[in-house]
Design a protein around this motif. Structure first.
Motif, PDB file in Angstrom:
ATOM      1  N   GLU A 153       0.803  -1.226   0.000  1.00 45.23           N
ATOM      2  CA  GLU A 153       0.000   0.000   0.000  1.00 45.23           C
ATOM      3  C   GLU A 153       0.836   1.277   0.000  1.00 45.23           C
ATOM      4  O   GLU A 153       0.706   2.113   0.898  1.00 45.23           O
ATOM      5  N   SER A 156      -1.306   4.748   0.202  1.00 42.57           N
ATOM      6  CA  SER A 156      -2.341   5.087   1.181  1.00 42.57           C
ATOM      7  C   SER A 156      -1.956   6.333   1.972  1.00 42.57           C
ATOM      8  O   SER A 156      -0.867   6.429   2.529  1.00 42.57           O
ATOM      9  N   ASP A 184      -3.005  -2.535  -2.895  1.00 42.25           N
ATOM     10  CA  ASP A 184      -3.795  -1.317  -2.782  1.00 42.25           C
ATOM     11  C   ASP A 184      -5.256  -1.726  -2.628  1.00 42.25           C
ATOM     12  O   ASP A 184      -5.644  -2.809  -3.039  1.00 42.25           O
TER      13      ASP A 184
END
Lengths: 235, 121
Positions: A153, A156, A184
């Motif tokens: 991720e 984020s 993701d």
């Protein structure tokens, strides 16, 4: 050399609870693959298992044909956050640590990436924003020369400019034969750079498909991904 | 450059490069940017750019010099043909869109002539 990643019949439990069940996944060399799923679907857990951080699973995990944890670690690059370092640690010190730990770490490559990301090597972790830390994680991860790169991720909670930088760095620094697996819970922002998507749902891989094949059916990658969760809401 | 995500991106890259060639931004006989340069510039996957260039090589609009990269063809007939195809594709879209509004082919011609006259005043 075998495939960068081969997972067979993976089962993982934590506190008697199944987190991952009967998961099979093979990634071929030279691909950028998104690992998609809702928050809590098990994306981070899967990355931690692949990289040998999470143990006590059932099934086989092979990275570049190697099943043993130590060998796997040598053939993949994964930065599991920067949680092991104290807040006062400078970028320079983290780099020194990486140089000692990984023989394939290239200082020259790191310096290029650091400059590209506009990071100052005298900066301490405590002085860095979330976006800057994420850029540092990417720079560290790509400074190694391995078959498989895991990015957990990276987008984020960071702003659009940092996101663009990270996406460009993926295109610029990926070696031809190496494969990147990037997780993701959102796909729109990276859809154009992906070769394939892997969707995790109900604790396993429910779909693995080429992005251009999805588009050939006149569907956007985002619509395709959302359709897997839509069905559940409709039921 | 923004791409639509519900149409294969290699097709859109081809369209983009055709336009660059037709409008003279990429000149006949000149080298085009490398695969990676194009991927970064367009923020797309390297393999997708590769696929688009391969097809354009196959079509003859590009040619590869070993170790040097891809070059735009100097074949003027082929360049003319490519331009005509681009124009036809745009006309197709226009006519289809007009037809879907209930405008007949005859009316299209009339409306377009009038429109151009008005605009040129």
């Amino acid at each position: 050399m075998g495939n960068p990643l081969e997972i067979t019949d993976l089962v993982y439990k934590k506190n008697q609870k199944k987190i991952i069940t009967d998961l099979n996944l093979t990634l071929k060399p030279g691909k950028i693959v998104a690992l998609l799923g809702e928050n809590g679907a098990g994306k981070t857990t899967l990355m931690r298992i692949i990289s040998g951080v999470a143990k006590n699973y059932r099934g086989t995990v092979k990275v570049a044909s190697f099943a043993k944890e130590a060998d796997r670690k040598a053939h993949l690059s994964f930065t599991d956050g920067l949680t092991g370092f104290a807040n006062s640690t400078k970028i320079n010190d983290i780099v020194k640590f990486y140089q000692i730990l990984y023989h394939d770490f290239s200082l020259k490559q790191f310096e290029q990436l650091r400059k590209f990301m506009n990071l100052d090597s005298d900066m301490r972790l405590s002085e860095m924003s979330k976006g800057m830390k994420e850029k540092l994680v990417i720079a560290l991860t790509f400074s190694r020369k391995t078959d498989l790169y895991l990015l957990d991720e990276p987008f984020s909670g960071i702003d659009a400019m940092a996101r663009k930088k990270i996406i460009k760095s993926i295109i610029l620094w990926k070696q031809e034969k190496s494969t990147i697996l990037v997780s993701d819970h959102f796909v729109n922002e990276i859809a154009a750079v992906l070769d394939e998507v892997v969707i995790i749902k109900n604790k396993t891989v429910c779909m693995h498909k080429s992005t251009e094949a999805i588009r050939a059916d006149n569907q956007s990658v985002e619509e395709f991904y959302e359709s897997f969760y839509q069905r559940e809401e409709d039921e | 450059m923004e791409f639509k995500d519900n149409i294969p991106i290699y097709l859109q890259i081809k369209q983009y490069l055709y336009r660059q060639i037709i409008t003279g931004k990429l000149k006949p006989g000149k080298k085009i940017p490398s695969v990676r340069e194009l991927a970064v510039q367009l923020t797309v996957n390297v393999n997708t750019v590769q696929r688009a260039l391969q097809q354009m090589n196959f079509e003859g609009i590009l040619y590869t010099k070993r170790g040097e990269g891809n070059f735009v063809t100097e074949d003027t007939t082929l360049l003319e043909k490519t331009k005509r195809e681009l124009i036809d594709a745009e006309l197709d879209k226009f006519v289809q869109s007009m037809n879907s509004l209930g405008v007949s082919d005859e009316q299209i011609l009339k409306s377009l002539t009038e429109y151009l006259k008005e605009e040129r005043k």
